[in-house]
Design a protein around this motif. Structure first.
Motif, PDB file in Angstrom:
ATOM      1  N   ASN A 637       0.845  -1.191   0.000  1.00 28.53           N
ATOM      2  CA  ASN A 637       0.000   0.000   0.000  1.00 28.53           C
ATOM      3  C   ASN A 637       0.883   1.244   0.000  1.00 28.53           C
ATOM      4  O   ASN A 637       1.439   1.627   1.022  1.00 28.53           O
ATOM      5  N   GLY A 638       1.009   1.898  -1.168  1.00 28.40           N
ATOM      6  CA  GLY A 638       1.836   3.095  -1.273  1.00 28.40           C
ATOM      7  C   GLY A 638       3.292   2.833  -1.579  1.00 28.40           C
ATOM      8  O   GLY A 638       4.072   3.767  -1.790  1.00 28.40           O
ATOM      9  N   VAL A 639       3.679   1.557  -1.613  1.00 23.94           N
ATOM     10  CA  VAL A 639       5.084   1.220  -1.837  1.00 23.94           C
ATOM     11  C   VAL A 639       5.517   1.565  -3.260  1.00 23.94           C
ATOM     12  O   VAL A 639       6.640   2.038  -3.477  1.00 23.94           O
ATOM     13  N   GLY A 640       4.637   1.355  -4.240  1.00 24.14           N
ATOM     14  CA  GLY A 640       5.027   1.596  -5.628  1.00 24.14           C
ATOM     15  C   GLY A 640       5.554   2.999  -5.838  1.00 24.14           C
ATOM     16  O   GLY A 640       6.631   3.194  -6.420  1.00 24.14           O
ATOM     17  N   LEU A 641       4.834   3.974  -5.351  1.00 26.76           N
ATOM     18  CA  LEU A 641       5.245   5.362  -5.529  1.00 26.76           C
ATOM     19  C   LEU A 641       6.412   5.716  -4.606  1.00 26.76           C
ATOM     20  O   LEU A 641       7.357   6.397  -5.014  1.00 26.76           O
ATOM     21  N   GLY A 642       6.344   5.239  -3.359  1.00 23.79           N
ATOM     22  CA  GLY A 642       7.444   5.510  -2.435  1.00 23.79           C
ATOM     23  C   GLY A 642       8.750   4.940  -2.927  1.00 23.79           C
ATOM     24  O   GLY A 642       9.817   5.577  -2.834  1.00 23.79           O
ATOM     25  N   TYR A 643       8.681   3.718  -3.481  1.00 23.70           N
ATOM     26  CA  TYR A 643       9.890   3.088  -4.013  1.00 23.70           C
ATOM     27  C   TYR A 643      10.386   3.800  -5.265  1.00 23.70           C
ATOM     28  O   TYR A 643      11.593   3.911  -5.481  1.00 23.70           O
ATOM     29  N   SER A 644       9.480   4.283  -6.095  1.00 20.77           N
ATOM     30  CA  SER A 644       9.900   4.979  -7.310  1.00 20.77           C
ATOM     31  C   SER A 644      10.747   6.202  -6.969  1.00 20.77           C
ATOM     32  O   SER A 644      11.836   6.400  -7.522  1.00 20.77           O
ATOM     33  N   PHE A 645      10.255   7.027  -6.057  1.00 21.27           N
ATOM     34  CA  PHE A 645      11.026   8.204  -5.661  1.00 21.27           C
ATOM     35  C   PHE A 645      12.326   7.806  -4.954  1.00 21.27           C
ATOM     36  O   PHE A 645      13.383   8.392  -5.195  1.00 21.27           O
ATOM     37  N   THR A 646      12.252   6.796  -4.076  1.00 20.36           N
ATOM     38  CA  THR A 646      13.427   6.410  -3.296  1.00 20.36           C
ATOM     39  C   THR A 646      14.475   5.723  -4.153  1.00 20.36           C
ATOM     40  O   THR A 646      15.682   6.034  -4.065  1.00 20.36           O
ATOM     41  N   SER A 647      14.066   4.782  -4.994  1.00 17.73           N
ATOM     42  CA  SER A 647      15.034   4.104  -5.862  1.00 17.73           C
ATOM     43  C   SER A 647      15.658   5.086  -6.830  1.00 17.73           C
ATOM     44  O   SER A 647      16.853   5.005  -7.141  1.00 17.73           O
ATOM     45  N   GLY A 648      14.856   6.046  -7.316  1.00 14.18           N
ATOM     46  CA  GLY A 648      15.407   7.068  -8.197  1.00 14.18           C
ATOM     47  C   GLY A 648      16.451   7.917  -7.496  1.00 14.18           C
ATOM     48  O   GLY A 648      17.538   8.175  -8.030  1.00 14.18           O
ATOM     49  N   ARG A 649      16.121   8.350  -6.279  1.00 14.08           N
ATOM     50  CA  ARG A 649      17.066   9.181  -5.513  1.00 14.08           C
ATOM     51  C   ARG A 649      18.375   8.437  -5.260  1.00 14.08           C
ATOM     52  O   ARG A 649      19.472   8.969  -5.520  1.00 14.08           O
ATOM     53  N   LEU A 650      18.276   7.199  -4.784  1.00  8.63           N
ATOM     54  CA  LEU A 650      19.483   6.425  -4.470  1.00  8.63           C
ATOM     55  C   LEU A 650      20.193   5.944  -5.729  1.00  8.63           C
ATOM     56  O   LEU A 650      21.427   5.996  -5.826  1.00  8.63           O
ATOM     57  N   GLY A 651      19.412   5.475  -6.706  1.00  6.07           N
ATOM     58  CA  GLY A 651      20.013   4.977  -7.941  1.00  6.07           C
ATOM     59  C   GLY A 651      20.722   6.060  -8.724  1.00  6.07           C
ATOM     60  O   GLY A 651      21.753   5.824  -9.354  1.00  6.07           O
ATOM     61  N   GLY A 652      20.172   7.277  -8.707  1.00 10.29           N
ATOM     62  CA  GLY A 652      20.829   8.396  -9.377  1.00 10.29           C
ATOM     63  C   GLY A 652      22.176   8.712  -8.753  1.00 10.29           C
ATOM     64  O   GLY A 652      23.159   8.997  -9.462  1.00 10.29           O
ATOM     65  N   GLU A 653      22.225   8.654  -7.421  1.00  9.03           N
ATOM     66  CA  GLU A 653      23.494   8.887  -6.739  1.00  9.03           C
ATOM     67  C   GLU A 653      24.513   7.814  -7.112  1.00  9.03           C
ATOM     68  O   GLU A 653      25.693   8.119  -7.362  1.00  9.03           O
ATOM     69  N   ASP A 654      24.068   6.550  -7.162  1.00 11.33           N
ATOM     70  CA  ASP A 654      24.973   5.452  -7.527  1.00 11.33           C
ATOM     71  C   ASP A 654      25.439   5.582  -8.967  1.00 11.33           C
ATOM     72  O   ASP A 654      26.612   5.323  -9.276  1.00 11.33           O
ATOM     73  N   ALA A 655      24.525   5.964  -9.868  1.00 10.90           N
ATOM     74  CA  ALA A 655      24.904   6.124 -11.277  1.00 10.90           C
ATOM     75  C   ALA A 655      25.919   7.248 -11.431  1.00 10.90           C
ATOM     76  O   ALA A 655      26.874   7.147 -12.224  1.00 10.90           O
ATOM     77  N   ALA A 656      25.741   8.339 -10.689  1.00 13.18           N
ATOM     78  CA  ALA A 656      26.693   9.448 -10.743  1.00 13.18           C
ATOM     79  C   ALA A 656      28.055   9.018 -10.214  1.00 13.18           C
ATOM     80  O   ALA A 656      29.100   9.344 -10.793  1.00 13.18           O
ATOM     81  N   ALA A 657      28.035   8.262  -9.110  1.00 12.95           N
ATOM     82  CA  ALA A 657      29.303   7.784  -8.543  1.00 12.95           C
ATOM     83  C   ALA A 657      30.027   6.876  -9.522  1.00 12.95           C
ATOM     84  O   ALA A 657      31.256   6.959  -9.678  1.00 12.95           O
ATOM     85  N   GLY A 658      29.264   6.008 -10.216  1.00 12.35           N
ATOM     86  CA  GLY A 658      29.884   5.133 -11.202  1.00 12.35           C
ATOM     87  C   GLY A 658      30.463   5.897 -12.372  1.00 12.35           C
ATOM     88  O   GLY A 658      31.532   5.559 -12.896  1.00 12.35           O
ATOM     89  N   ALA A 659      29.773   6.944 -12.788  1.00 12.33           N
ATOM     90  CA  ALA A 659      30.233   7.738 -13.930  1.00 12.33           C
ATOM     91  C   ALA A 659      31.423   8.616 -13.581  1.00 12.33           C
ATOM     92  O   ALA A 659      32.350   8.792 -14.388  1.00 12.33           O
ATOM     93  N   LEU A 660      31.421   9.147 -12.365  1.00 11.89           N
ATOM     94  CA  LEU A 660      32.485  10.076 -11.959  1.00 11.89           C
ATOM     95  C   LEU A 660      33.630   9.391 -11.231  1.00 11.89           C
ATOM     96  O   LEU A 660      34.646  10.039 -10.927  1.00 11.89           O
ATOM     97  N   GLY A 661      33.444   8.087 -10.946  1.00  8.38           N
ATOM     98  CA  GLY A 661      34.514   7.351 -10.272  1.00  8.38           C
ATOM     99  C   GLY A 661      34.721   7.765  -8.839  1.00  8.38           C
ATOM    100  O   GLY A 661      35.826   7.673  -8.303  1.00  8.38           O
ATOM    101  N   THR A 662      33.615   8.195  -8.177  1.00 14.19           N
ATOM    102  CA  THR A 662      33.754   8.669  -6.805  1.00 14.19           C
ATOM    103  C   THR A 662      33.583   7.576  -5.769  1.00 14.19           C
ATOM    104  O   THR A 662      33.848   7.797  -4.590  1.00 14.19           O
ATOM    105  N   LYS A 663      33.107   6.396  -6.239  1.00 11.83           N
ATOM    106  CA  LYS A 663      33.078   5.252  -5.312  1.00 11.83           C
ATOM    107  C   LYS A 663      32.872   3.968  -6.097  1.00 11.83           C
ATOM    108  O   LYS A 663      32.543   3.972  -7.260  1.00 11.83           O
TER     109      LYS A 663
END
Length: 663
Positions: A637-663
């Protein structure tokens, strides 16, 4: 279905549905108000010279009124044609299409008609019903003027970018601009990455523009309101309830990190409102008509300010890979015909799944109900990823089955006021009526209708639709006492937007006037059945007469004794049907909001291959990665939208780190 057969079969399905998807409409909450006022995007079609030598003698210049059925009601227009049969103006007098989706489609189609003097225009992706309606209305106006409709339909559309290829580059490329894609793009940009975000429609926000609320566990708002979830118990119960066929680390990440997303969104100006929903920590999204603008503001402040781009009406076609199988970019097609070759160090898939692809949903899950999500989500993002080696998850096929719908509703709204037109819909939510599957067999304790996910999944497991059985005695009770006449324990648990237009009448004691006429119209429209006897009803509804008669007899006996030996339905919900007909059967269907999963990811949102090893450069967020949280069916109940915003927030940070070589 054999796993090795999934990829080629689904690839064929995707190819077929690319054509069929144009007839799928967008769905969601209506946007009240007259004609669209937003500025339409630039037209990809070049202005055409018009041959006026064949203007029919019967043609008469002037302004003509016309209308056509859109997704959410009539679209009324006034079309002006000059003495040379040139369309000089199109004014939308009234419409009720979805803000940011249908409205933008109307504006775009208007501009293209005038620029090209043509009706041979493709529907806007994700808003085909709105697109078709404006085209139909303008065509009617041309007919009224005595114009040459065939000339308008045959006039070629020249796309200004046809044959052109453009190269772009970024650190992070995000495919799809729904809640997860926007969040990924913004968080990656905030980490210093140059980001290019592409979206196949003209709309930013995707399904989040149509959704109600999301769940952000133990957000600061929830805790300050006195509602706190016991994290370890929540995680443990979640794993058990999904039969352990989930990624426990992914569940822990969401439960422990989603609360931070509430504050992150608030800090970005996208403010959600906490709601204690029967002990559930839900967060209502901003007003429907403000959401797209809020997301655009987030992108402007982060992505565009950081030198990146947001490119709409651009559809990803395939992933670009390097010599070692790493993902290095994406090829996409713009609406004007231009091909984009976008290179990047991290590519994030956020394309919204495949619920708009009927063949794919049926093949993967066996579901044949209604797509209540976005018609443009047809699975090409998944297919592109599978084509370069991404694993098809072992639990592939899950769907977010939610509301119950009555097939009769739309046609009845053309004949009756919204309250009367919703009679069959409301009865589909009451636990005091008998429910049977297509064969005529009763299949559940009808109290399942009191819980959206239970109602949806019990129905879908038993066929493409189910039938709600109603007797004349019950209709008579509705006419005099309203839903109290059927001993309804409470109001039907429909989403607020289902009854917003008749909230003043949405009470248990409101008499159902004209109920006889409404149900007769339902039958006449082919959206339900009638029989003077049980046997006749079974025949007319295509049920097995013996199966239905036997179960009807058992149900009547249970209503008399108060004991349901088949399903254990509570005595207070066992309502007698009377001893004589006529009887009616309401066709009820299940609404599928979106697919769940399709790509296997780790907690850095890296997409895994068949060996469960990360594919370098490829990430996934949102519903396409959500399969790690659920077994085969969404129950959150509400997980679909909550996960979309949360996975996007965290996944974007991980994608940036992978691209910039920061971790």
């Amino acid at each position: 279905m054999h796993k090795q057969a999934v990829r080629p079969l689904l690839k064929v399905s995707v190819c077929l549905i690319l054509v069929l998807s144009l007839i799928s409409g967008c769905s969601g909450n209506n946007s009240a108000g007259p004609a669209a006022s937003e500025q339409p995007s630039a037209s990809p079609e070049a202005t055409q010279p018009v041959d006026t030598s064949a203007v029919p003698e019967a043609f008469k210049a002037g302004t003509y009124k016309a209308e056509a059925d859109g997704k959410d009601g009539k679209i009324q227009v006034e079309v002006t044609l000059d003495a040379e049969s040139v369309i000089t103006d199109i004014q939308v007098v009234s419409q009720n299409e979805t803000a940011g989706i249908g409205v933008e489609a109307i504006n775009k189609i208007k501009e293209e008609i005038i620029a090209g003097q043509t009706l041979a225009i493709d529907a806007v992706s994700g808003a085909s019903e709105s697109s078709t309606a404006i085209l139909t209305a303008v065509e009617d106006a041309v007919k009224q003027a005595g114009g040459n409709v065939e000339a308008f339909k045959s006039r070629a559309v020249v796309k200004s970018g046809e044959g052109k290829t453009e190269q772009l580059s970024a650190d992070v490329v995000v495919v799809g601009a729904g809640a997860s894609g926007v969040s990924a793009a913004v968080s990656a940009a905030d980490k210093g990455a140059k980001v290019i975000l592409i979206e196949k429609t003209a709309t930013i926000g995707g399904a989040s523009n149509l959704s109600w609320a999301g769940k952000f566990y133990n957000s600061s708002a929830a805790v300050s309101s006195g509602l706190k979830v016991e994290v370890e118990k929540e995680i443990g119960d979640w794993i058990v309830n999904n039969h352990w066929r989930v990624d426990a680390a992914a569940i822990r990440q969401y439960v422990t990190k989603s609360g931070e997303t509430y504050d992150w969104l608030t800090g970005k100006g996208y403010t959600t409102t906490f709601l204690n929903f029967g002990g559930e920590q839900l967060h209502m999204l901003p007003a429907y008509d403000t959401r797209q603008d809020l997301l655009k503001a987030m992108l402007a402040e982060s992505v565009e300010k950081g030198g990146g781009q947001v490119i709409t009406e651009t559809t990803a076609q395939k992933l670009i890979t390097g010599s070692n199988g790493e993902v290095t970019g994406v090829v996409a097609g713009k609406a004007d015909g231009t091909v984009l070759e976008i290179t990047g160090k991290s590519i994030v898939m956020a394309t919204g799944g495949y619920a708009g692809n009927k063949e794919m949903v049926k093949e993967a899950f066996g579901f044949e109900g209604v797509n209540g999500g976005l018609g443009q989500n047809i699975g090409e993002g998944l297919q592109m990823s599978w084509d370069i080696g991404a694993k098809v998850p072992d639990n592939f096929g899950g769907q977010m089955l939610h509301q119950t719908l009555a097939r009769a509703t739309d046609k009845l709204k053309a004949e009756y006021e919204p309250f009367e037109a919703s009679y069959p819909l409301m009865l589909s939510y009451l636990p005091t009526l008998m429910n049977v599957g297509p064969s005529g067999a009763r299949f559940r304790d009808e109290a399942a209708t009191l819980t959206a996910v239970a109602a949806a999944n019990t129905s879908a497991f038993n066929g493409a639709y189910h039938l709600v059985i109603l007797s004349q005695a019950q209709i008579d009770a509705l006419k005099t006492k309203g839903m109290n006449g059927l001993k309804a324990p409470g109001l039907p648990g429909m989403p607020p937007e289902f009854y917003a237009s008749f909230a003043d009448k949405f009470t248990l004691d409101q008499p159902w006037k004209d109920a006889d006429k409404v149900f007769e119209s339902m039958v006449a429209n082919g959206d339900g059945f009638k029989g003077n006897t049980i046997e006749e009803l079974a025949k007319n509804a295509g049920m097995d007469a013996a199966v239905f008669a036997a179960d009807f007899k058992l149900y009547q006996q249970a209503a008399k004794t108060g004991i349901d030996t088949e399903f254990g339905k509570a005595k207070e919900y066992l309502l007698p049907m009377g001893e004589s007909g006529p009887y009616y059967a309401i066709i009820s269907e299940i609404n599928n909001l979106c697919s769940v999963g399709g790509l296997l990811v780790n907690t850095k949102f890296q997409v895994l291959n068949d060996k469960r090893v990360p594919i370098k450069g490829l990430y996934a967020v949102g519903v396409e990665s959500e399969g790690v949280l659920f077994n085969d069916t969404y129950v959150g109940n509400g997980v679909g939208l909550g996960y979309s915003f949360t996975s996007g927030r965290l996944g974007g940070e991980d994608a940036a780190a992978g691209a910039l070589g920061t971790k």
